[in-house]
Design a protein around this motif. Structure first.
Motif, mmCIF file in Angstrom:
data_model
loop_
_atom_site.group_PDB
_atom_site.id
_atom_site.type_symbol
_atom_site.label_atom_id
_atom_site.label_comp_id
_atom_site.label_asym_id
_atom_site.label_seq_id
_atom_site.Cartn_x
_atom_site.Cartn_y
_atom_site.Cartn_z
ATOM 1 N N TYR A 164 84.872 -2.984 51.530
ATOM 2 C CA TYR A 164 83.111 -2.627 50.611
ATOM 3 C C TYR A 164 83.357 -4.003 49.678
ATOM 4 O O TYR A 164 82.327 -4.312 48.728
ATOM 5 C CB TYR A 164 83.981 -1.504 49.811
ATOM 6 N N VAL A 165 83.128 -5.344 50.632
ATOM 7 C CA VAL A 165 82.532 -6.104 49.935
ATOM 8 C C VAL A 165 81.236 -7.566 50.915
ATOM 9 O O VAL A 165 82.050 -6.792 51.911
ATOM 10 C CB VAL A 165 84.551 -7.628 49.853
ATOM 11 N N ASN A 166 80.808 -7.241 50.558
ATOM 12 C CA ASN A 166 79.926 -8.134 50.553
ATOM 13 C C ASN A 166 78.729 -8.850 50.210
ATOM 14 O O ASN A 166 78.327 -8.536 48.768
ATOM 15 C CB ASN A 166 79.441 -6.438 51.716
ATOM 16 N N GLY A 167 78.829 -9.823 50.639
ATOM 17 C CA GLY A 167 77.052 -11.072 50.350
ATOM 18 C C GLY A 167 77.637 -11.547 49.027
ATOM 19 O O GLY A 167 77.159 -11.598 48.334
ATOM 20 N N THR A 168 79.365 -11.335 48.667
ATOM 21 C CA THR A 168 80.165 -12.145 48.068
ATOM 22 C C THR A 168 80.648 -13.623 48.063
ATOM 23 O O THR A 168 80.440 -14.325 49.791
ATOM 24 C CB THR A 168 80.899 -11.544 47.189
#
Length: 248
Positions: free
Chosen positions: A222-226
């Motif tokens: 659930y980690v994206n674009g960080t």
């Protein structure tokens, strides 16, 4: 450790430092890994210049041919030619930006296409730098390029999400690698680094490999674009004055 059995990864800059540490972690977790680097002496798996589209495309194709697909890409390759804005070489400036930003763009472009072709999604992890946030005396090209990598990561995440591909970035602080060996001479700059980094020391490559591999794995689904800053607490202090070394 996350199980990457059955996953196929491409790692650029894999011959040493962070790239080599990421490769070791992936192998230990069961992944098949295509190693790519410009250093033909240290690496004999896939010699690739990430500033050349043909080389990057060929490395991705080699991973697909050898292992049957591609799931993960780690864009690690990078270096800097230092020089001030006023007196540094224009060719050095362009070469650095082309490597750190352009090389990452090509890794996302061709790696992302290969992952998309499998239809099963995947992840891309870009190695940016603390210098995306903190300027470096004599390193405007490197800092600007790495700042570009951070925004490119966000833009790629936005565009690739529809294909089930997550894109994130790791921002290392000072890491003990062959490229930074010149800092570790016991002199005033090394002491200044140690005083400003809350951990009191540079990172070892494996301390960056862990966070990078985490971002590629299911625990980060659930980690994206960080951007994940991994700097021993350095960013919350300030940067040493390295002008003496740059202008020597």
């Amino acid at each position: 450790m996350t199980d990457f059995t059955g996953k196929v990864a491409l790692v650029t800059g894999a011959a040493s430092g962070i790239g080599a540490a990421i490769t070791a972690r992936l192998h230990a977790a069961g992944a098949s890994v295509l190693l790519a680097d410009v250093d033909a002496e240290r690496l004999r798996t896939a010699v690739a210049d990430v500033t050349r589209a043909g080389d990057v495309e060929a490395a991705c194709a080699a991973a697909v041919e050898e292992f049957g697909g591609l799931d993960l890409v780690f864009n690690v390759a990078g270096a800097a030619r230092l020089g001030t804005v006023l007196d540094g070489g224009e060719d050095d400036w362009r070469a650095t930006v082309d490597l750190v930003l352009g090389g990452t763009y090509l890794g996302i472009r061709y790696g992302g296409r290969a992952i998309r072709a499998t239809g099963r999604g995947g992840a891309i992890v870009n190695v940016s730098s603390l210098n995306a946030h903190v300027p470096l005396y004599g390193g405007s090209s490197y800092a600007a390029g790495k700042a570009g990598v951070e925004m490119l990561t966000k833009n790629a995440a936005l565009e690739l999400a529809r294909h089930g591909i997550r894109v994130n970035a790791v921002l290392p602080g000072l890491v003990r690698t062959p490229l930074t060996a010149g800092w570790f001479d016991g002199g005033p700059i090394e002491r200044d680094f140690a005083a400003r980094i809350l951990a009191g020391r540079p990172a070892e490559p494996d301390e960056l490999a862990g966070p990078a591999v985490f971002l590629a794995g299911p625990d980060a689904s659930y980690v994206n674009g960080t951007s994940l800053v991994v700097d021993g607490g350095w960013e919350i202090t300030n940067y040493p004055d390295i002008s003496a070394a740059v202008e020597a």
